[in-house]
Write a protein that holds these residues in place. Structure first.
Motif, PDB file in Angstrom:
ATOM      1  N   HIS A  53       0.842  -1.186   0.000  1.00 15.58           N
ATOM      2  CA  HIS A  53       0.000   0.000   0.000  1.00 15.58           C
ATOM      3  C   HIS A  53       0.881   1.242   0.000  1.00 15.58           C
ATOM      4  CE1 HIS A  53       0.928  -0.227   4.343  1.00 15.58           C
ATOM      5  NE2 HIS A  53       0.805   1.092   4.302  1.00 15.58           N
ATOM      6  N   THR A  54       0.312   2.342  -0.409  1.00 17.33           N
ATOM      7  CA  THR A  54       1.003   3.627  -0.364  1.00 17.33           C
ATOM      8  C   THR A  54       0.000   4.704   0.023  1.00 17.33           C
ATOM      9  OG1 THR A  54       2.315   5.239  -1.612  1.00 17.33           O
ATOM     10  CG2 THR A  54       0.663   4.029  -2.841  1.00 17.33           C
ATOM     11  N   HIS A  55       0.411   5.585   0.902  1.00 16.60           N
ATOM     12  CA  HIS A  55      -0.440   6.657   1.422  1.00 16.60           C
ATOM     13  C   HIS A  55       0.306   7.972   1.197  1.00 16.60           C
ATOM     14  CE1 HIS A  55      -2.691   8.481   5.142  1.00 16.60           C
ATOM     15  NE2 HIS A  55      -2.940   9.125   4.017  1.00 16.60           N
TER      16      HIS A  55
ATOM     17  N   LEU B  57      -3.510   3.894  -1.961  1.00 19.73           N
ATOM     18  CA  LEU B  57      -3.577   2.902  -3.030  1.00 19.73           C
ATOM     19  C   LEU B  57      -3.101   1.547  -2.511  1.00 19.73           C
ATOM     20  CD1 LEU B  57      -2.099   4.971  -5.999  1.00 19.73           C
ATOM     21  CD2 LEU B  57      -4.502   4.686  -5.368  1.00 19.73           C
ATOM     22  N   TYR B  58      -3.693   0.482  -3.049  1.00 23.92           N
ATOM     23  CA  TYR B  58      -3.375  -0.876  -2.616  1.00 23.92           C
ATOM     24  C   TYR B  58      -3.107  -1.769  -3.827  1.00 23.92           C
ATOM     25  CZ  TYR B  58      -5.444   0.378   1.928  1.00 23.92           C
ATOM     26  OH  TYR B  58      -5.743   0.968   3.124  1.00 23.92           O
ATOM     27  N   ILE B  59      -2.217  -2.743  -3.628  1.00 26.12           N
ATOM     28  CA  ILE B  59      -2.061  -3.848  -4.582  1.00 26.12           C
ATOM     29  C   ILE B  59      -2.765  -5.050  -3.979  1.00 26.12           C
ATOM     30  CG2 ILE B  59      -0.451  -5.412  -5.726  1.00 26.12           C
ATOM     31  CD1 ILE B  59       1.590  -3.202  -5.731  1.00 26.12           C
TER      32      ILE B  59
ATOM     33  N   ASN C  27     -12.484  -0.295  -8.928  1.00 21.45           N
ATOM     34  CA  ASN C  27     -11.389  -0.413  -7.961  1.00 21.45           C
ATOM     35  C   ASN C  27     -10.960   0.927  -7.372  1.00 21.45           C
ATOM     36  OD1 ASN C  27     -11.369  -3.145  -8.361  1.00 21.45           O
ATOM     37  ND2 ASN C  27      -9.691  -3.119  -9.834  1.00 21.45           N
ATOM     38  N   ILE C  28     -11.245   2.030  -8.052  1.00 23.41           N
ATOM     39  CA  ILE C  28     -10.860   3.357  -7.556  1.00 23.41           C
ATOM     40  C   ILE C  28     -12.126   4.123  -7.178  1.00 23.41           C
ATOM     41  CG2 ILE C  28      -9.740   5.534  -8.113  1.00 23.41           C
ATOM     42  CD1 ILE C  28      -7.811   3.250  -7.794  1.00 23.41           C
ATOM     43  N   ARG C  29     -12.168   4.573  -5.935  1.00 21.69           N
ATOM     44  CA  ARG C  29     -13.318   5.341  -5.439  1.00 21.69           C
ATOM     45  C   ARG C  29     -12.904   6.811  -5.313  1.00 21.69           C
ATOM     46  NH1 ARG C  29     -17.315   2.252  -3.089  1.00 21.69           N
ATOM     47  NH2 ARG C  29     -17.874   3.944  -1.668  1.00 21.69           N
TER      48      ARG C  29
ATOM     49  N   LYS D 123      -6.277  -0.881  -6.419  1.00 23.42           N
ATOM     50  CA  LYS D 123      -7.461  -0.430  -5.704  1.00 23.42           C
ATOM     51  C   LYS D 123      -7.073   0.708  -4.771  1.00 23.42           C
ATOM     52  CE  LYS D 123      -9.922  -4.831  -5.903  1.00 23.42           C
ATOM     53  NZ  LYS D 123     -10.725  -5.816  -5.175  1.00 23.42           N
ATOM     54  N   GLY D 124      -8.047   1.575  -4.488  1.00 21.84           N
ATOM     55  CA  GLY D 124      -7.745   2.663  -3.582  1.00 21.84           C
ATOM     56  C   GLY D 124      -8.794   3.750  -3.599  1.00 21.84           C
ATOM     57  N   VAL D 125      -8.537   4.793  -2.813  1.00 22.21           N
ATOM     58  CA  VAL D 125      -9.429   5.946  -2.729  1.00 22.21           C
ATOM     59  C   VAL D 125      -8.631   7.198  -3.077  1.00 22.21           C
ATOM     60  CG1 VAL D 125     -10.959   4.913  -1.028  1.00 22.21           C
ATOM     61  CG2 VAL D 125      -8.979   6.196  -0.264  1.00 22.21           C
ATOM     62  N   VAL D 126      -9.320   8.119  -3.744  1.00 21.92           N
ATOM     63  CA  VAL D 126      -8.727   9.403  -4.111  1.00 21.92           C
ATOM     64  C   VAL D 126      -9.693  10.490  -3.657  1.00 21.92           C
ATOM     65  CG1 VAL D 126      -7.875  10.859  -5.972  1.00 21.92           C
ATOM     66  CG2 VAL D 126      -7.565   8.383  -6.103  1.00 21.92           C
TER      67      VAL D 126
END
Length: 633
Positions: free
Chosen positions: A213-215, A228-230, A248-250, A275-278
């Motif tokens: 993951h990365t934040h 973001l996630y793998i 996958n992206i919200r 996958k992740g949130v923006v």
């Protein structure tokens, strides 16, 4: 709200009180105030009429002792404001909005589960709490009961048993619907790995922990926050690999969910597994597909999201736990190879992440960096061979001379590999060279010796070309063989044998282009092999021999298969092999013994018939003589 505020805010369409409030904050430079309010256009309230035929607003302002009621019908152009006189409906403070649902929507939107799902989907991360009225259950203990004694029994008081009974009762209560906190709003240094994993599982309904993951927070020209996630596993449906329309992206704007239906606006197709949130404060709340496609803000966000994703994958590849990247490559390696084809601008970021099998690796994968590091001093290219399996790649005749010279060859065994490598062309100033194509240069050839060998076998090459006709473009002496008699290589600018096989297998492929795109075939012979030497002698001594011509045809068909091509007539090839086997066996083993037994039986039958036909003659012992009697004088 007061009566005047009701008229001003609800009675006037497209007039936003929130917008005025935010403007006042800016004018007063009140930096400490919460400016995450989302009202902007003054029409959000009227969305209630999409599902309601009547809306009633009861409100009590702290600046007024009276409570007012605003009421309007969906099909009316007017509204009513009156003072609340019913004491049971009086509010201590605040505002209460009541929706009288339409006939066709009342069953769907009166369900508590539907209301809760809408709140969790669109307002799960807003800063204020949202409660929904839900039915719950609880276990209640009943009053203790004494066990009555049976007739005729008289138990003392201390021996009387007391039992407890429980029952489940249902009740209604308020339940917090948006309890999950927006993890991307926190400082990454304060968030533990388990918290990231828990957020990932809840948000995307996953059961496996993410691989990485990365934040991060991006500031400057465009500001947004993202996590973001793998995923821990690739999608089970292979169609998702080529489908950019994933959820996958919200996307959030000021923590309000906007959409998860994207068609490549935020991520390219080959990174659709991320996958992740923006969350952005710069995008409008009424963002649409057209705005996403044309927005300059979205284009900048896409570039930075892609860059951060590559940084995350690069960190995963350099981590101490190699199993994590091995698992990533098994699940998502094809996605990155697709990126080699579709995204030329990010080749420098993609190529260090690629992994392939090689002729020197047993089952492990090697990176291009490892390959270049292990190259010899005289090696100027990265050699590769594309086949359908690792076993066929390592046993292919193309590798013989390279293995003998300790040159590593990449084995491309997946259908997408060859196209991906061809799009890369070079890596660290080293060209990619297909060893199944003509004019293979290994860098240490003896030109004088090669010229002598070519002159010696020039007549044989012409004779074989004459026998094969248009099946091959030319015949030449090979530089890549050591143990095989010959090999069939492709021309520089056509399809290789592997690509030809893949194109034939395409469901919607154009068969008319096969002949046009198919590379010219060149037969290379090994001058050191006994078969080639025998054919060289046949060419000089018996060029019209039928056996020699059959041997040439069989040699070509065998090279066709060993080089990865598909024969035009497998049955005809089988018949040639059977014929050569019959010639080679020549009546050995069981067939020879069977013939001898038949001839012995025939001889015995003929002897018996001759004895029966003639009269029996009796000889005295002294009259018996042998033809070579050593005792006769």
């Amino acid at each position: 709200m007061t009566k005047e505020e009701l008229i001003d805010c609800l009675g006037t369409i497209a007039q936003s009180g929130t917008s005025k409030f935010l403007t006042a904050l800016k004018e007063n430079k009140d930096l400490g105030a919460d400016n995450s309010l989302i009202g902007q256009f003054g029409v959000g309230f009227y969305s209630a009429f999409l599902v309601a035929e009547k809306v009633v607003v009861s409100t009590k302002s702290p600046r007024s002792d009276k409570q007012y009621v605003w009421e309007a019908m969906a099909d009316s152009s007017s509204y009513v404001i009156k003072e609340e006189t019913d004491p049971e409906k009086l509010l201590r403070r605040g505002t209460q909005v009541t929706l009288y649902l339409r006939e066709d929507d009342k069953y769907e939107y009166s369900e508590p589960t539907k209301i809760q799902s809408l709140v969790k989907n669109y307002s799960q991360f807003v800063s204020f709490p949202i409660y929904t009225w839900q039915e719950k259950s609880r276990t209640v203990e009943q009053v203790e009961e004494e066990e009555e004694p049976k007739e005729g029994e008289d138990k003392p008081e201390e021996e009387k048993k007391k039992t407890k009974k429980t029952k489940t009762e249902k009740y209604w209560d308020w339940e917090l619907a948006n309890e999950t906190k927006p993890i991307w709003m926190r400082n990454p240094k304060e968030v533990e790995k388990d918290q990231y994993n828990e957020f990932y599982k809840k948000t995307f309904n996953e059961f496996l922990d993410p691989l990485a993951h990365t934040h991060f927070t991006t500031e400057g020209e465009v500001e947004f926050r993202s996590v973001l996630y793998i995923p821990g596993m690739a999608p089970l449906n292979n169609e998702d690999v080529v489908n950019p329309k994933t959820k996958n992206i919200r996307l959030y704007v000021k923590r309000v969910f906007i959409s998860d239906d994207f068609d490549g606006e935020l991520f390219p197709r080959y990174l659709s597994f991320v996958k992740g949130v923006v969350d952005s404060d710069d995008l409008p709340l009424n963002v649409s597909r057209e705005i996403l496609q044309e927005s300059r803000i979205v284009r900048i966000m896409r570039k930075r999201l892609v860059r951060k994703t590559f940084d995350m994958i690069q960190d995963l590849s350099e981590s101490d736990d190699k199993e994590d990247y091995k698992k990533f490559w098994e699940n998502f390696g094809k996605f990155l190879k697709l990126g080699c084809i579709e995204d030329t601008g990010n080749h420098k970021r993609i190529t260090p992440l690629l992994r392939f099998f090689s002729s020197k690796s047993e089952e492990g994968l090697v990176s291009l960096d490892d390959y270049v590091e292990n190259m010899g001093e005289n090696q100027n290219a990265i050699y590769y061979l594309a086949t359908d399996s690792l076993k066929s790649a390592k046993s292919a005749p193309f590798l013989e001379k390279l293995v003998q010279k300790d040159i590593e060859v990449l084995c491309l065994i997946e259908p997408i590999d060859e196209v991906a490598i061809q799009n890369l062309q070079t890596y660290k100033e080293k060209k990619f060279v297909d060893i199944s194509k003509e004019d293979l240069e290994l860098g240490d050839e003896d030109e004088v010796k090669e010229r002598e060998t070519e002159q010696e076998y020039n007549l044989l090459c012409d004779w074989i070309k004459q026998q094969l006709g248009d099946q091959v473009a030319k015949v030449q002496v090979s530089k890549r063989l050591s143990s095989s008699p010959c090999v069939l290589v492709s021309g520089k600018f056509g399809w290789s044998a592997n690509m030809e096989r893949l194109m034939r297998a395409q469901t919607l492929g154009d068969t008319s282009s096969l002949e046009f795109m198919r590379g010219r075939r060149i037969l290379e012979i090994n001058p050191g092999h006994p078969i080639v030497k025998d054919l060289n002698a046949a060419c000089k001594n018996a060029p019209d021999s039928a056996d020699a011509k059959r041997a040439v045809e069989l040699l070509y068909d065998t090279a066709l298969i060993s080089s990865g091509f598909t024969p035009d007539s497998p049955a005809e090839l089988g018949n040639k092999i059977y014929e050569m086997m019959a010639m080679a066996l020549g009546g050995k083993w069981g067939r020879l013994e069977e013939n001898e037994a038949e001839s012995t039986e025939n001889a015995a039958e003929s002897d018996a018939s001759s004895v029966d036909s003639s009269e029996t003659q009796v000889f005295e012992p002294s009259e018996v003589r042998t033809e070579n009697d050593p005792w006769s004088a």
